[in-house]
Design an enzyme around this catalytic site. Structure first.
Site, mmCIF file in Angstrom:
data_model
loop_
_atom_site.group_PDB
_atom_site.id
_atom_site.type_symbol
_atom_site.label_atom_id
_atom_site.label_comp_id
_atom_site.label_asym_id
_atom_site.label_seq_id
_atom_site.Cartn_x
_atom_site.Cartn_y
_atom_site.Cartn_z
ATOM 1 N N THR A 20 12.041 -4.862 -26.246
ATOM 2 C CA THR A 20 11.441 -5.782 -25.282
ATOM 3 C C THR A 20 10.172 -5.231 -24.651
ATOM 4 O OG1 THR A 20 12.762 -4.926 -23.441
ATOM 5 C CG2 THR A 20 13.712 -6.718 -24.726
ATOM 6 N N ARG A 21 9.887 -3.951 -24.881
ATOM 7 C CA ARG A 21 8.700 -3.344 -24.276
ATOM 8 C C ARG A 21 7.419 -3.683 -25.038
ATOM 9 N NH1 ARG A 21 13.091 -2.456 -22.234
ATOM 10 N NH2 ARG A 21 13.628 -0.571 -21.061
ATOM 11 N N ALA A 72 17.276 -3.741 -20.583
ATOM 12 C CA ALA A 72 16.961 -4.460 -21.816
ATOM 13 C C ALA A 72 16.550 -3.458 -22.883
ATOM 14 C CB ALA A 72 15.822 -5.448 -21.565
ATOM 15 N N CYS A 73 16.814 -3.774 -24.145
ATOM 16 C CA CYS A 73 16.557 -2.822 -25.225
ATOM 17 C C CYS A 73 15.071 -2.486 -25.334
ATOM 18 C CB CYS A 73 17.093 -3.368 -26.545
ATOM 19 S SG CYS A 73 16.021 -4.553 -27.357
ATOM 20 N N LEU A 74 14.775 -1.380 -26.016
ATOM 21 C CA LEU A 74 13.403 -0.879 -26.116
ATOM 22 C C LEU A 74 12.466 -1.865 -26.812
ATOM 23 C CD1 LEU A 74 14.178 2.839 -27.073
ATOM 24 C CD2 LEU A 74 13.304 2.008 -24.881
#
Length: 248
Positions: free
Chosen positions: A170-171, A166-168
């Site tokens: 989402t962090r 998942a792309c950054l």
């Protein structure tokens, strides 16, 4: 419907390409079936460097011409502010860009790699995909993640066993404003853990700006014994590093 039928109906397509297992298989399958399928990679602050490297490698191995589009996704206020619907605004911006460029290149049909295993109820970006008229052949043909991984193995694709990523963005917790500096810290931390031999993990940001590691359960004990090495690797970017004992 089978992919052969789909590409017979849509012989010329533009593909939103990420370098992940789903879009990699769709690209390879389309080419193998004789389709004129052109991959478009949109580089933003949300993708780590290895994703573009994988995309380039896969296209090189398949003999496909990769079109690289640069986009400042953080210039979209509804994305930068990181609301609950961030993924919707992000997907809409990215696929609008792909549609515009693909049309100039002579492609009226745009595809994405959504597959039949994806939980669409939990994907705000899916609404944007539908609104823009983007087609999802893997979903339409009932191709699950397990099936596409198995078929990718047969085709010799190095992405066959590539973990989902998942792309950054989402962090970060919902509502935390996104910035290149914030995303860069996460990318460096995840790259450092990868170099230590960890895989299939996430480095999450807490609202205080600390790092919370989510590792597969099988790696939790190892992480505790390697506490010193992990702190040394991440300490430059995070004042505190915690470990989620639930595991991924």
């Amino acid at each position: 419907m089978e992919l052969k039928e789909f590409f017979a109906e849509h012989p010329a397509c533009a593909l939103g390409f990420s370098g992940g297992a789903d879009s990699a298989y769709l690209l390879a399958a389309g080419l193998a079936l004789g389709a004129d399928i052109r991959p478009y990679y949109v580089r933003t602050a949300f993708q780590p460097a290895f994703e573009l490297a994988d995309a380039r490698r896969l296209c090189s191995e398949l003999g496909a011409e990769l079109t690289l589009l640069e986009y400042d996704i953080l210039s979209v206020p509804e994305v930068r502010s990181n609301p609950r619907e961030r993924c919707y605004f992000c997907k809409r911006a990215i696929f609008s860009l792909i549609r515009e460029r693909a049309a100039r290149d002579g492609y009226d049909t745009v595809l994405d790699g959504t597959n039949a295993s994806d939980d669409l109820e939990d994907r705000p970006g899916w609404r944007a995909i539908r609104e823009l008229g983007v087609l999802s052949p893997l979903l339409m043909c009932g191709i699950t993640k397990a099936v596409l991984r198995r078929e990718s193995e047969k085709l010799g694709l190095f992405t066959a066993r590539k973990p989902a990523y998942a792309c950054l963005a989402t962090r970060a917790p919902e509502g935390m404003e996104l910035s290149p500096e914030l995303l860069g810290r996460v990318e460096r931390a995840e790259e450092a853990l990868s170099k230590l031999g960890y895989s299939d993990f996430r480095v999450r940001l807490t609202r205080e700006g600390f790092a919370r590691l989510e590792l597969p359960e099988a790696l939790l004990e190892r992480a505790i014994t390697e506490r010193g090495a992990i702190l040394a690797a991440l300490g430059g970017d995070f004042a505190r590093v915690t470990l989620d004992l639930k595991g991924r």
